[in-house]
Scaffold this motif. Structure first.
Motif, PDB file in Angstrom:
ATOM      1  N   HIS A   6       0.836  -1.202   0.000  1.00 59.41           N
ATOM      2  CA  HIS A   6       0.000   0.000   0.000  1.00 59.41           C
ATOM      3  C   HIS A   6       0.867   1.246   0.000  1.00 59.41           C
ATOM      4  N   ARG A   7       1.963   1.191   0.754  1.00 58.25           N
ATOM      5  CA  ARG A   7       2.896   2.313   0.840  1.00 58.25           C
ATOM      6  C   ARG A   7       3.528   2.615  -0.520  1.00 58.25           C
ATOM      7  N   LEU A   8       3.804   1.564  -1.293  1.00 64.59           N
ATOM      8  CA  LEU A   8       4.448   1.734  -2.594  1.00 64.59           C
ATOM      9  C   LEU A   8       3.554   2.423  -3.608  1.00 64.59           C
ATOM     10  N   VAL A   9       2.266   2.106  -3.588  1.00 62.34           N
ATOM     11  CA  VAL A   9       1.369   2.605  -4.642  1.00 62.34           C
ATOM     12  C   VAL A   9       0.373   3.657  -4.165  1.00 62.34           C
ATOM     13  N   LYS A  10       0.211   3.794  -2.826  1.00 57.56           N
ATOM     14  CA  LYS A  10      -0.780   4.757  -2.347  1.00 57.56           C
ATOM     15  C   LYS A  10      -0.271   5.625  -1.201  1.00 57.56           C
ATOM     16  N   GLY A  11       0.955   5.395  -0.767  1.00 54.50           N
ATOM     17  CA  GLY A  11       1.500   6.167   0.335  1.00 54.50           C
ATOM     18  C   GLY A  11       1.857   7.585  -0.068  1.00 54.50           C
ATOM     19  N   GLU A  12       2.379   8.334   0.894  1.00 49.69           N
ATOM     20  CA  GLU A  12       2.736   9.742   0.650  1.00 49.69           C
ATOM     21  C   GLU A  12       3.804   9.867  -0.431  1.00 49.69           C
ATOM     22  N   ASN A  13       4.774   8.950  -0.448  1.00 54.04           N
ATOM     23  CA  ASN A  13       5.849   8.961  -1.443  1.00 54.04           C
ATOM     24  C   ASN A  13       5.615   7.940  -2.551  1.00 54.04           C
ATOM     25  N   ARG A  14       4.373   7.586  -2.792  1.00 53.63           N
ATOM     26  CA  ARG A  14       4.023   6.501  -3.711  1.00 53.63           C
ATOM     27  C   ARG A  14       4.586   6.713  -5.114  1.00 53.63           C
ATOM     28  N   THR A  69      11.018   6.397  11.472  1.00 52.59           N
ATOM     29  CA  THR A  69      12.087   7.039  12.260  1.00 52.59           C
ATOM     30  C   THR A  69      13.407   7.094  11.495  1.00 52.59           C
ATOM     31  N   LYS A  70      13.463   6.499  10.304  1.00 52.17           N
ATOM     32  CA  LYS A  70      14.674   6.473   9.495  1.00 52.17           C
ATOM     33  C   LYS A  70      14.483   7.319   8.237  1.00 52.17           C
ATOM     34  N   TRP A  71      15.548   8.043   7.850  1.00 50.57           N
ATOM     35  CA  TRP A  71      15.437   8.967   6.718  1.00 50.57           C
ATOM     36  C   TRP A  71      15.105   8.309   5.382  1.00 50.57           C
ATOM     37  N   PRO A  72      15.543   7.047   5.104  1.00 50.18           N
ATOM     38  CA  PRO A  72      15.205   6.470   3.786  1.00 50.18           C
ATOM     39  C   PRO A  72      13.717   6.398   3.512  1.00 50.18           C
ATOM     40  N   ARG A  73      12.916   6.350   4.572  1.00 48.48           N
ATOM     41  CA  ARG A  73      11.462   6.265   4.398  1.00 48.48           C
ATOM     42  C   ARG A  73      10.893   7.511   3.716  1.00 48.48           C
ATOM     43  N   TYR A  74      11.624   8.625   3.748  1.00 52.46           N
ATOM     44  CA  TYR A  74      11.123   9.887   3.206  1.00 52.46           C
ATOM     45  C   TYR A  74      11.640  10.180   1.794  1.00 52.46           C
ATOM     46  N   VAL A  75      12.374   9.244   1.220  1.00 52.41           N
ATOM     47  CA  VAL A  75      12.912   9.442  -0.134  1.00 52.41           C
ATOM     48  C   VAL A  75      11.771   9.377  -1.139  1.00 52.41           C
ATOM     49  N   PRO A  76      11.594  10.396  -1.966  1.00 54.99           N
ATOM     50  CA  PRO A  76      10.509  10.383  -2.967  1.00 54.99           C
ATOM     51  C   PRO A  76      10.814   9.436  -4.119  1.00 54.99           C
ATOM     52  N   SER A  77       9.794   8.929  -4.742  1.00 49.87           N
ATOM     53  CA  SER A  77       9.967   7.937  -5.813  1.00 49.87           C
ATOM     54  C   SER A  77      10.701   8.497  -7.019  1.00 49.87           C
ATOM     55  N   TYR A  78      10.605   9.809  -7.255  1.00 51.56           N
ATOM     56  CA  TYR A  78      11.217  10.367  -8.461  1.00 51.56           C
ATOM     57  C   TYR A  78      12.743  10.242  -8.449  1.00 51.56           C
ATOM     58  N   ILE A  79      13.321  10.069  -7.270  1.00 49.91           N
ATOM     59  CA  ILE A  79      14.765   9.872  -7.199  1.00 49.91           C
ATOM     60  C   ILE A  79      15.170   8.623  -7.977  1.00 49.91           C
ATOM     61  N   GLN A  80      14.352   7.579  -7.883  1.00 48.77           N
ATOM     62  CA  GLN A  80      14.678   6.342  -8.573  1.00 48.77           C
ATOM     63  C   GLN A  80      14.517   6.476 -10.085  1.00 48.77           C
ATOM     64  N   ASP A  81      13.755   7.451 -10.554  1.00 46.05           N
ATOM     65  CA  ASP A  81      13.654   7.677 -12.001  1.00 46.05           C
ATOM     66  C   ASP A  81      15.030   7.964 -12.594  1.00 46.05           C
TER      67      ASP A  81
END
Length: 253
Positions: A6-14, A69-81
């Motif tokens: 759900h986090r991958l496709v509908k979360g804040e950074n989906r 609580t860890k910073w990687p959780r806030y990485v936006p998906s566009y970075i992986q583009d």
């Protein structure tokens, strides 16, 4: 697992649907290169490089496994583009299709662009830390930290190449330590050695390759630093992350 998907496709950074399709197209090419390297070319070094880069092409999905609580959780998906394309160019284009030899300037361009990318990645990491800790940060300090991250990443890669060649000399040629092998590969593709700085002595070829890469990484890092100085896109206008934390007392000024 359900919450993770759900986090991958509908979360804040989906991730957007087109991003998932784009990522998987490049990944499929990489899987093909890996299979060919293992079962047909029997190239151990190429196989290891392709597999490691393929794993890194899933970096954003891996980051989404982290807690809030860890910073990687806030990485936006566009970075992986951008990162997925960079790993694809380095492994599939540079190593598998041998662009490092067929296109003489390919390696230097990749390291320079990589220096820019690593510096911008460092900027994104710092912003993610700001979002995690909900604090403001001085823009000059953020940009300097981003440059430091990029420089460390580029230098760290060259250290890895050196260590890999020492630990596994039978399969390791990351530094192109063998001038004879480098000359044979260049001759096979009808070009000269892909270096600007001449080695002069066969024993110096590996260190020239490493230093040339380090110089390009640093040049790219400086370009990235200048870009962020002129356009700190997360710290200006409506995207100013510092304005999101006015209600908090833990403020860095």
């Amino acid at each position: 697992m359900k919450n993770y998907l759900h986090r991958l496709v509908k979360g804040e950074n989906r991730a957007k649907k087109w991003e998932l399709i784009y990522w998987w197209i490049l990944r499929i090419f990489m899987v093909g290169a890996f299979v060919d390297s293992v079962f047909f070319r029997h190239d151990t070094q190429q196989s290891l490089q392709t597999m490691s880069n393929l794993v890194l092409m899933f970096l954003w999905e891996i980051f989404m496994l982290f807690p809030e609580t860890k910073w990687p959780r806030y990485v936006p998906s566009y970075i992986q583009d951008f990162t997925v394309f960079g790993f694809f160019l380095a492994s599939f284009g540079g190593a598998y299709l041998n662009f490092y030899y067929t296109i003489p300037a390919y390696d230097l361009i990749m390291h320079t662009v990589g220096g820019v990318a690593c510096t911008v990645a460092g900027y994104e990491v710092i912003v993610c830390m700001q979002k995690r800790d909900k604090v403001k940060a001085s823009v000059p300090i953020v940009v300097l930290g981003a440059f430091g991250f990029g420089f460390f990443a580029g230098t760290g890669w060259e250290i890895f190449e050196f260590v890999f060649d020492q630990v596994a000399p039978q399969i390791g040629d990351a530094q192109h330590w063998s001038l004879k092998l480098a000359e044979e590969a260049a001759k096979a593709h009808g070009i000269g050695l892909p270096n600007i700085i001449p080695a002069r002595d066969p024993m110096r070829y590996a260190i020239i390759d490493t230093m040339e890469d380090t110089i390009c990484n640093t040049v790219g890092g400086i370009i990235g630093w200048i870009f962020l100085k002129l356009c700190p896109y997360h710290h200006k206008g409506k995207n100013n992350v510092n304005e999101q934390f006015d209600e908090y007392t833990g403020v860095i000024k």
